[in-house]
Design an enzyme around this catalytic site. Sequence first.
Site, mmCIF file in Angstrom:
data_model
loop_
_atom_site.group_PDB
_atom_site.id
_atom_site.type_symbol
_atom_site.label_atom_id
_atom_site.label_comp_id
_atom_site.label_asym_id
_atom_site.label_seq_id
_atom_site.Cartn_x
_atom_site.Cartn_y
_atom_site.Cartn_z
ATOM 1 N N ASP A 103 -32.331 19.843 6.221
ATOM 2 C CA ASP A 103 -31.000 20.210 5.971
ATOM 3 C C ASP A 103 -31.041 21.544 5.948
ATOM 4 O O ASP A 103 -32.066 22.604 6.029
ATOM 5 C CB ASP A 103 -30.821 19.834 4.333
ATOM 6 C CG ASP A 103 -29.382 19.602 3.967
ATOM 7 O OD1 ASP A 103 -28.549 20.198 4.790
ATOM 8 O OD2 ASP A 103 -29.142 18.993 3.034
ATOM 9 N N ASP A 115 -20.724 16.059 4.336
ATOM 10 C CA ASP A 115 -21.029 15.467 2.879
ATOM 11 C C ASP A 115 -19.952 14.833 2.297
ATOM 12 O O ASP A 115 -19.793 14.145 1.230
ATOM 13 C CB ASP A 115 -21.257 16.951 2.014
ATOM 14 C CG ASP A 115 -22.734 17.301 2.123
ATOM 15 O OD1 ASP A 115 -23.326 16.290 2.703
ATOM 16 O OD2 ASP A 115 -22.876 18.439 1.697
#
Length: 717
Positions: free
Chosen positions: A472, A542
């Site tokens: 990430d 997301d």
Amino acid sequence: MSIRFIKEKNTFVLNTVATTYAFDILGGKYLRHIYYGKKTANFEPAPLNTVSFSPYVHELGPSFSPDSTPNEISFFGSGDFRANSLRIKGADGTGVTDFSYSSYRIFNGRRDIHGIPFARADEKTRTLEITMLDDVTGCKLMLYYTVFEKYDMISRYMVIENCGKQSVKIEKCMSLELCIDRCDLDMVTLYGRHNAECSYQRVPLHHGVQSVMSRRGASSHQYNPFMAICSQKATEERGEVYGFNLMYSGSFLNEVEVDQLNTAKVLTGLGGECFGYTLESGECFSSPEAVMTYSAYGFGKMTRNFHNYIRDTIMPKAAFEPHPVVLNTWEACKFDIDAPKLVKFAEEANKLGFDMLVMDDGWFGERHNDRAALGDWYVSDRKFPNGLKAFVDEVHSKGVKFGIWIEPEMINPDSELYRAHPEWCLRVEGREPLRSRHQLVLDMSNNEVIEYLKGIFDKTFKDIDIEYFKWDMNRHMSNVGSSALPAHRQDEVSFRYMKGVYKLLDWLAERFPNTVIETCSGGGGRYDMAMMTYGIQIWTSDKTNPYNRTFIQSAAMTAYPAMTMSCHVSNPKGDMRSLDFRYKVALGGMLGYELNILEMTEEIKLEIAKQIKEYKLIEDVMRLGDYYMLTSPVKYPYSSYYYVNGDNGRIVLSVIETAACKAGRTKLLKIRRADRDATYSDIRTGKLYSGVELQNGISVSLTGKPDTAELFIFVRQ
Ligand code: GLA
């Protein structure tokens, strides 16, 4: 031969299966673009066309000016007043260079690019290398055109070698420059923000410069490096479309200038304020690789050119195996994870048919929320008292694989690492660095940092059977400065940072050869072709709300194949209709789930098990098949598309309603790739269809309610 030099005409011709690209050498010095379009042997250079106020080269006469020529490459300060490819500041401080053609070479395969990802060559790939020289700075420029024949793709990048005695500074370096001799064109880009990546924008070109860029140190949620230029009437199946992309994950610049003679000049590469690079005598610099494709048959063909190219020449080999259906802990647990809870997750996951449990954020150091511990990559002994290995072994004993989240590039000021090495983050001396998600950015341009990260990951993951890393990256760069570089190299930091990231990713892939990677940057903040060389897929966004996801996924598919797109079902909250809708939306890419498997009704569990089973029957159709968009949700109250496998034997058709409309409206959805002579059965309903019927269009009746979807799985009998 895909690349030829026609001596009598001083012309280079590059051919792919369906396209031709041509340019010539003018006055023994300049490279002039002639043609890019449908495959042909008939092309002529446009007549020279100077206008007043365009400077000319005295020896070549006043009818030729770099300012009014469709240049293959142009240099700041040397007569082309439009956006340029290259600005290099030499010892004279002017920024002016003027490279002249020197020689060419054609060879099989391609040349590797040092430290930046590039596409793999196949047995038919060929490359044209053009060498140009600038006498005053002493720099040599090599321009590389690599032809990926069967994909209708041509890549371009450049290498600059400082053969002079004094150092020079590259201030702008565009990998690709293309002049299109018209301007009645539209420009398509993907813009957005965190939680809303890949919004589709199509606008007419106008005189002046239109650009998208990232100054964020990441290719970014805000502007994706993909760009298309198309005729104003271009549709999915008709019209001319030029597609471009840059294989790079950092700050970039895409610009299009429509000039005084109505030419549209397209450039993509490293430009803007975020780039500078000092080249000492004897040093070389490589730009990232840009690609272009041309379709005479609308966006659909351009899309499939990109899909095939990205899949075959960019994605890692592991992406060709079925991607695991993961149960990811993030949306269900956030930071509230520990060994007993996740072992139960693993046990249940196995019962439902999941392949893998992915332990997301929260497993390391004192990471109980997003305020602390990034940088402290050792397992929390409070949450995992028997250590990581014992826990992972237990997960495996429940019958599922194991994946783990890492965010190597980041550091929290509240971390042991920061307390030991505050100088390891990006910062400008004397200025307080700005925070984002309570974190700072590690200086990946500093080799000491890379070595530290290698060491700690090596130690933490040694002898542990980890099958998947989720890498990430959750903030962008501000106050960019490195304590490891001298003042005159500070504007190299974000470029060197990216090379550091690639180096660590290369190391990770080599050190853990059996572990696949999913990349992520707060969702789709680095949804780019360079990241695609490392990960089997990218966490698209997301935003898992299926309504928004429909738009994000539909636009992302314009440029990137479904294989790259992680799509998770989250939070059905006991509502079966919502679960069904979420599943059908997630089926657009590589399916996974993020929900609390321990707090679910049996009914939901059964449904999820059924979904996974169904997905596994068809996942290869999305992963490897061809994609056809029928309607875009941007234009219609529903999104519809189908995937078809190579021999047209299996077809997955989705219709996803995104806006209210009159109930009962029927739509005819034509599946042109259906096999005319075959009979197909929809395995969801058992209903039979002839191939002709599918080609002529199957009639779908809309419910008129947003948040409903219909799925058809046609299998040839
Ligand atoms: C980012 C990712 C999420 C999750 C969190 C964890 O936002 O996109 O999927 O991993 O970080 O902090």
